[in-house]
Each structure stands twice: as C-alpha cells, then as structure tokens.
Design an enzyme around this catalytic site. Structure first.
Site, PDB file in Angstrom:
ATOM      1  N   HIS A   1      10.719  -9.991   0.847  1.00 18.77           N
ATOM      2  CA  HIS A   1      10.447  -8.575   0.575  1.00 18.77           C
ATOM      3  C   HIS A   1      11.743  -7.927   0.863  1.00 18.77           C
ATOM      4  O   HIS A   1      12.658  -8.086   1.594  1.00 18.77           O
ATOM      5  CB  HIS A   1       9.286  -8.345   1.475  1.00 18.77           C
ATOM      6  CG  HIS A   1       8.659  -6.881   1.299  1.00 18.77           C
ATOM      7  ND1 HIS A   1       9.336  -5.593   1.764  1.00 18.77           N
ATOM      8  CD2 HIS A   1       7.576  -6.700   0.553  1.00 18.77           C
ATOM      9  CE1 HIS A   1       8.601  -4.643   1.333  1.00 18.77           C
ATOM     10  NE2 HIS A   1       7.523  -5.059   0.429  1.00 18.77           N
TER      11      HIS A   1
ATOM     12  N   TYR B   1       3.222   4.661   0.654  1.00 18.98           N
ATOM     13  CA  TYR B   1       3.626   5.130   2.137  1.00 18.98           C
ATOM     14  C   TYR B   1       2.889   6.103   2.932  1.00 18.98           C
ATOM     15  O   TYR B   1       2.301   6.903   2.376  1.00 18.98           O
ATOM     16  CB  TYR B   1       4.996   5.862   1.631  1.00 18.98           C
ATOM     17  CG  TYR B   1       6.065   5.173   0.831  1.00 18.98           C
ATOM     18  CD1 TYR B   1       6.615   3.988   1.544  1.00 18.98           C
ATOM     19  CD2 TYR B   1       6.281   5.600  -0.444  1.00 18.98           C
ATOM     20  CE1 TYR B   1       7.745   3.318   1.106  1.00 18.98           C
ATOM     21  CE2 TYR B   1       7.350   4.633  -1.101  1.00 18.98           C
ATOM     22  CZ  TYR B   1       8.152   3.557  -0.617  1.00 18.98           C
ATOM     23  OH  TYR B   1       9.242   2.961  -1.184  1.00 18.98           O
TER      24      TYR B   1
ATOM     25  N   ASP C   1       0.947  -1.079  -0.034  1.00 24.13           N
ATOM     26  CA  ASP C   1      -0.068  -0.243  -0.091  1.00 24.13           C
ATOM     27  C   ASP C   1       0.873   1.493  -0.062  1.00 24.13           C
ATOM     28  O   ASP C   1       2.021   1.025   0.080  1.00 24.13           O
ATOM     29  CB  ASP C   1      -0.988  -0.048   1.062  1.00 24.13           C
ATOM     30  CG  ASP C   1      -0.308   0.158   2.469  1.00 24.13           C
ATOM     31  OD1 ASP C   1       0.946  -0.225   2.476  1.00 24.13           O
ATOM     32  OD2 ASP C   1      -0.947   0.557   3.550  1.00 24.13           O
TER      33      ASP C   1
END
Length: 224
Positions: free
Chosen positions: A188, A70, A68
């Site tokens: 990630h 920042y 999503d």
C-alpha cells in the site's frame, strides 16, 4: 451520468449499476443506519456513489481499490484516494502515489483531485463508502463490502487493469473473474508500507503499456 439526490438528502443509485443485488439486498439497511447516526458522516450523501456515477460498467478500464473515505471533513468526495482540489497538504498516501508517479512518468497532477482519471475510465472505488468524521474505518462493519465484491465481478467480465495496493485490497481478488487482466498487487502507498514494494513498482506506465497492447488509449495520469 450523475447521482441525483432524493428529498431526504440521500444519494440515489447510479442507474448503470442499479442491477447489482447489493442495492436491493443491503443498501436500504445501510442507509437507515447512517441516517440514524448522529455523527458527521463523510463524504456528503450526494457524493457517496461518485465513483460509480463517473464510470458506467462498460466504461471501466482500470480499477484502483481503496479502503474507506478520508475521515477529515472537506477531503473525501466519493473517489478513492482523491481529495477536493483545494486540499493541501495532500493526504500521505496520495502524496506517496504522486511521488511514485513522478519517478515513473516524470510529473504528477497539480492537485489531489483525481476526477480526470475517472473521466478516462479509471474506477476509484473504496470498499467502504462512508466514514464518521475523525474515525477512520468506523463504518467497516456496515456491509458496504458486498458492493465492491459485486462491482469487481461485474467489470472483470472483460479485460481490465486491477490495482490492488495492500493486503486488504488483494484479499478481494477472489471476486475478479479469471481473464486477460492486468493485476498490479504491491504494498500500500501509506507511509507505513510504501517502501516495502510500492515505491519503484511503476504502476502507471505498466497500465498504459497494457492498455496500448490492448489497442486502447492510454490514461493521461498527470492531466498534462
């Protein structure tokens, strides 16, 4: 192709993507919920569909999925992992992406603005397109994910490179049609997980090798 802004300040739907069912089935309720939210919602409405506006479906060659936007005001501008060019220091995940790029390619861009990637067919798509300031993942339950699912289904009808960093992105692979794709699935780049397989994965050179083998122009990742 840009995103126009209606009289209410809401962002208009990029025409090349307007046929996706999400826009007739879900978007109106999401927009109404955001309009009724008194908090500062990021990114600003005109930038909410910036990633889609920058890449029409037939122009997409690479997809990099983010979570999503920042949640820090002034950072998000509608493209996953990207920030406005004057932002410093860089968000930690983007800093790690650049560290890996230096290791992979020998250099990285001078700023965190990734719009030059988008101009070359890199779709920088978040699975959720809005966030309340200071509340990471605060809009994860609005229903934005349907759009990401439909975009993946749309662009995977032709060979595409998909970059799925982390389990949340990798869970969306079921929406990718089988095909002659490049699938890069690693940890990630966040500081919590980057050393579990992101560092050393050399995604940028791998994508360019794949594009070259497809007879396509490589991505200029470093803006050099």
């Amino acid at each position: 192709m840009g995103v126009s802004v209606g009289p209410s300040g809401s962002s208009s739907i990029p025409k090349a993507w307007a046929h996706l069912p999400f826009f007739s089935e879900r978007y109106q309720s999401i927009e109404a919920t955001i309009a009724a939210d008194p908090r500062d919602i990021l990114p600003p409405a005109p930038q909410r569909f910036a990633a889609l506006a920058a890449c029409a479906p037939d122009a997409v060659r690479v997809v990099i999925l983010g979570q999503d936007p920042y949640p820090t005001p002034g950072h998000a501008h509608g493209l996953s992992f990207s920030v406005e060019p004057d932002v410093g220091p860089l968000p930690r995940s983007l800093n790690n992406i650049y560290k890996e790029m230096v290791d992979d390619l020998g250099q990285a861009p001078r700023t965190g603005d990734l719009r030059p990637w988008a101009a070359q067919g890199v779709l920088l798509l978040n699975t959720v397109l809005s966030v309340p300031a200071g509340e990471a993942n605060g809009h994860k339950d609005l229903g934005w994910q349907q759009l990401a699912h439909e975009v993946l289904s749309e662009v995977s009808q032709k060979p595409t490179a998909f970059v799925l960093w982390g389990k949340q992105a990798q869970a969306l692979s079921k929406h990718i049609h089988p095909g002659d794709h490049l699938m890069i699935e690693t940890a990630h780049p966040s500081p919590l997980s980057a050393r579990r397989g992101f560092f050393g994965s050399k995604p940028f050179s791998r994508i360019n090798d794949w594009l070259r083998n497809q007879g396509e122009q490589e991505i200029n990742w470093t803006h050099a």
